[in-house]
Design an enzyme around this catalytic site. Structure first.
Site, PDB file in Angstrom:
ATOM      1  N   SER A  62       0.819  -1.216   0.000  1.00  0.00           N
ATOM      2  CA  SER A  62       0.000   0.000   0.000  1.00  0.00           C
ATOM      3  C   SER A  62       0.851   1.264   0.000  1.00  0.00           C
ATOM      4  O   SER A  62       1.997   1.263   0.445  1.00  0.00           O
ATOM      5  CB  SER A  62      -0.895   0.034   1.233  1.00  0.00           C
ATOM      6  OG  SER A  62      -1.622  -1.159   1.339  1.00  0.00           O
TER       7      SER A  62
HETATM    8  N1  SAH Z   1      -0.809  -4.678   3.892  1.00  0.00           N
HETATM    9  C1  SAH Z   1      -0.139  -5.000   2.669  1.00  0.00           C
HETATM   10  C2  SAH Z   1      -0.969  -4.605   1.478  1.00  0.00           C
HETATM   11  C3  SAH Z   1      -1.215  -5.788   0.648  1.00  0.00           C
HETATM   12  S1  SAH Z   1      -2.436  -5.642  -0.580  1.00  0.00           S
HETATM   13  C4  SAH Z   1       1.238  -4.378   2.631  1.00  0.00           C
HETATM   14  O1  SAH Z   1       1.544  -3.576   3.482  1.00  0.00           O
HETATM   15  O2  SAH Z   1       2.042  -4.764   1.777  1.00  0.00           O
HETATM   16  C5  SAH Z   1      -3.701  -6.684   0.034  1.00  0.00           C
HETATM   17  C6  SAH Z   1      -3.369  -8.127   0.194  1.00  0.00           C
HETATM   18  O3  SAH Z   1      -4.574  -8.752   0.580  1.00  0.00           O
HETATM   19  C7  SAH Z   1      -2.914  -8.849  -1.045  1.00  0.00           C
HETATM   20  O4  SAH Z   1      -1.654  -9.391  -0.818  1.00  0.00           O
HETATM   21  C8  SAH Z   1      -3.976  -9.921  -1.272  1.00  0.00           C
HETATM   22  O5  SAH Z   1      -3.430 -11.135  -1.752  1.00  0.00           O
HETATM   23  C9  SAH Z   1      -4.531 -10.080   0.112  1.00  0.00           C
HETATM   24  N2  SAH Z   1      -5.873 -10.657   0.191  1.00  0.00           N
HETATM   25  C10 SAH Z   1      -6.938 -10.469  -0.610  1.00  0.00           C
HETATM   26  N3  SAH Z   1      -7.986 -11.163  -0.178  1.00  0.00           N
HETATM   27  C11 SAH Z   1      -7.606 -11.831   0.940  1.00  0.00           C
HETATM   28  C12 SAH Z   1      -8.232 -12.690   1.856  1.00  0.00           C
HETATM   29  N4  SAH Z   1      -9.501 -13.060   1.722  1.00  0.00           N
HETATM   30  N5  SAH Z   1      -7.514 -13.176   2.867  1.00  0.00           N
HETATM   31  C13 SAH Z   1      -6.223 -12.836   3.045  1.00  0.00           C
HETATM   32  N6  SAH Z   1      -5.572 -12.022   2.216  1.00  0.00           N
HETATM   33  C14 SAH Z   1      -6.247 -11.510   1.178  1.00  0.00           C
END
Ligand code: SAH
Length: 660
Positions: A62
């Site tokens: 993010s």
């Molecule tokens: N907090 C992260 C942002 C990642 S983007 C950072 O700081 O890098 C959001 C993430 O949510 C993605 O990696 C995606 O694979 C994950 N995601 C989407 N749906 C999900 C679910 N149902 N359970 C767990 N992870 C999920």
């Protein structure tokens, strides 16, 4: 302080504090996490920029500000337990762990979860547990949680997460029925069955996929499919259709342009033949039928000077020589479409008196080295003594002339003296002697001054690039605008100008996501100064081939353009039942079409780099099309430009580091 610590501090000041973030515990937490460790090596230099970045599995880390905003919204206390859904890179979990006592984080992609777990261990984070699984179901074994944060957007709030909150707990989650329509909401559990909801504003996240999320990536459809169909029909009725560039009748377009003195012609990639050819067609008609006399393009001043000499019949064809336009990305100008156009310009000029010949100029600032050389060689001819002094002053920058981006990096450490004063004095000296020098040959003097201006602005550009990315973007566009002003002042304030640049420079930045980052562009500056006297035209395509590189300085490849994203303007235009059209937006054929095209959607920008694998993150941005442009030209299918065969030297990429 090392380079990254410095960048981190800048990030906190410019991206967070400047936007009103005051929560000291969040600021401390962000200061304590090395974001560069959570990003792949080839993107590490962008670790502290104001945007999300691609990570594995087509996901994103993010935007730093969003992580800070969400963390602050959780109102965490040191003894609390927090659950994160969407580990991704592990960065947000690391930030949370600096405030809360225990962090539990769930990721559905095994590769991401495993990488994040290993990374967090290696970096010494002891209070974070990573689980591979569907986070929409929560993590019941460790419930209740004092706070829950979801970093992916789903259609609604998963019930399990509400149930796993402690009384008094907070849940922060993006929710929305389409990618571009997510709202960040905070839910407080105020009693066993009582929740309070607050809206924290619009956001954009990758999809939350799972039992209580979206079914899979393809299930996400824009809201209101029905109105979309109407919109495609409206676009069809509001546009002028054409079969080919050679046979298009541009009379109506010329009428719409009317008395405008500046026409800005965009492009959605730097490597699409149709964009160049259509711009050439329009430019020819503007020159022949409306007395336009200046063509200014997104190329460096010295390179464009060669073309200018060629079209005045005073120099050989520069596109067939190996010197100008020899650095990456060569295909941007040394291609068959441009070649044909400059040959036409030469022919046009050959039968015109000097005063009505068309001039060709470059607005960009990447030619630090050749511009310094040109200033010096000019001074050597007109004033050898001043040339000596200028050579000493430019000596400050010479060590980096071939790798100017390293100069910016070094000035951040302050180990090296900044060369700002030296390059500015050279420009000032030149301007002071304006009368004396220009008496001999005004055109040569003007050329030298422009090169000196370019050196001064390029110095500042490279120096600030490492402080704040948007700042150096702005300096580049301001330089282009300044150069345009200088050209008009030199030639004739009333002269009519055609400008060729990428859409991202030409479409008014105030109508795009850029403005939220404090970025402006030449289109905006031109509109602010010339109002309705400027006509801004954007270009777009859905699919086909494009000439682009995979990385900075890499070889040109002919790549397939991916069919456009379902949430994009391009997708709507692709579904219009004709292939090529002109779509007037300032004076629309149907007012309702313009209104509907002002709703924010994704728009694609392909630069000299095209990375189809990470397309959504690296090439799409949000914009409001009818505010961005006065007219839009669509080619459903396009083909790559064909580079001219000539000697190629490898060097610093001209458009480093943005690729636009
Ligand atoms: N907090 C992260 C942002 C990642 S983007 C950072 O700081 O890098 C959001 C993430 O949510 C993605 O990696 C995606 O694979 C994950 N995601 C989407 N749906 C999900 C679910 N149902 N359970 C767990 N992870 C999920």
């Amino acid at each position: 302080m090392n380079r990254f610590e410095n960048l981190r501090k800048q990030m906190i000041d410019h991206q967070m504090v400047a936007r009103g973030l005051r929560d000291q515990s969040v600021i401390n937490a962000i200061s304590a996490v090395q974001r560069e460790e959570f990003i792949s090596k080839d993107l590490v230099e962008f670790a502290y920029t104001d945007s999300p970045l691609p990570i594995a599995a087509n996901q994103t880390i993010s935007q730093p500000y969003i992580v800070a905003l969400m963390t602050a919204a959780l109102e965490l206390k040191p003894d609390e337990r927090v659950l994160e859904v969407g580990t991704g890179s592990g960065y947000a979990a690391a930030v949370l762990s600096k405030i809360a006592k225990e962090v539990y984080t769930i990721e559905r992609h095994k590769i991401l979860a495993n990488t994040a777990r290993r990374r967090l261990e290696e970096l010494g984070y002891k209070n974070i547990q990573v689980l591979i699984g569907d986070g929409t179901l929560g993590w019941p074994e460790y419930a209740p949680f004092d706070a829950i944060v979801v970093t992916a957007g789903g259609p609604n709030v998963p019930e399990a997460l509400k149930q796993q909150m402690a009384i008094g707990g907070r849940l922060v989650i993006p929710v929305g029925s389409a990618l571009h329509a997510q709202k960040l909401i905070r839910i407080r559990r105020v009693g066993k069955n009582e929740y309070k909801e607050e809206d924290l504003g619009s956001v954009r996240f990758v999809p939350l996929i799972g039992a209580a999320g979206w079914e899979d990536e393809r299930a996400i459809k824009p809201a209101g499919k029905k109105t979309e169909e109407n919109l495609q029909e409206l676009v069809y009725k509001s546009s002028e259709h054409f079969a080919s560039i050679n046979h298009i009748n541009l009379n109506n377009l010329l009428k719409r342009i009317g008395d405008c003195r500046l026409v800005l012609l965009g492009e959605a990639s730097h490597g699409t033949a149709e964009f160049y050819e259509m711009r050439a067609r329009i430019t020819q008609e503007l020159i022949e039928k409306k007395d336009f006399s200046i063509v200014a393009v997104e190329a460096d001043w010295p390179d464009a000077t060669y073309i200018n000499h060629y079209i005045h019949g005073t120099a050989p064809d520069p596109l067939l020589e190996s010197k100008p336009f020899s650095r990456f990305p060569t295909w941007m100008w040394a291609n068959h479409s441009v070649h044909e156009f400059i040959r036409w310009l030469k022919k046009h000029n050959s039968v015109r008196p000097q005063s009505t010949k068309v001039n060709f100029y470059g607005l960009d600032l990447y030619s630090l080295y050749s511009s310094m050389e040109m200033v010096l060689s000019y001074l050597e001819k007109v004033d050898p003594e001043t040339a000596e002094v200028a050579r000493l002053r430019y000596g400050c920058l010479m060590p980096w002339a071939n790798n100017p981006e390293i100069y910016g990096q070094l000035t951040v450490t302050k180990q090296y003296r900044e060369c700002e004063k030296d390059v500015l004095v050279t420009l000032r000296d030149l301007l002071k002697k304006r009368l004396e020098y220009s008496f001999a040959d005004g055109e040569k003097f003007f050329n030298a001054t422009q090169n000196a201006r370019l050196v001064a602005n390029a110095e500042r550009y490279y120096r600030t690039m490492y402080y704040a990315e948007n700042n150096s973007w702005n300096q580049r566009d301001q330089h282009m605008f300044e150069t345009l002003q200088a050209v008009l002042e030199h030639k004739d304030q009333e002269a009519k100008v055609i400008i060729w640049e990428h859409n991202s420079h030409i479409g008014d930045a105030r109508a795009t996501q850029m403005s939220a980052r404090g970025e402006l562009n030449i289109g905006q500056l031109v509109r602010q100064k010339y109002g309705d006297n400027a006509y801004l035209i954007g270009f777009g395509t859905d699919h086909g081939t494009v000439a682009a590189a995979s990385e900075w300085g890499g070889p040109m490849e002919v790549k397939q353009i991916r069919p456009s994203n379902i949430d994009s303007y391009e997708h709507i235009f692709h579904e219009v039942r004709t292939d090529n059209f002109l779509l007037p937006l300032r004076k629309p054929l149907l007012e309702i079409t313009r209104n509907k095209l002002s709703a924010e959607r994704l728009e694609r920008a392909i630069g000299v780099i095209y990375q189809p694998e990470t397309e959504l993150q690296s090439h799409y941005f949000y914009a409001s099309l009818s505010h961005q442009f006065d007219e839009y030209i669509w080619f459903d299918e396009t083909r790559a430009v064909e580079p001219l065969a000539r000697g190629v030297t490898k060097d610093v990429p001209d458009t480093y580091p943005f690729g636009l």
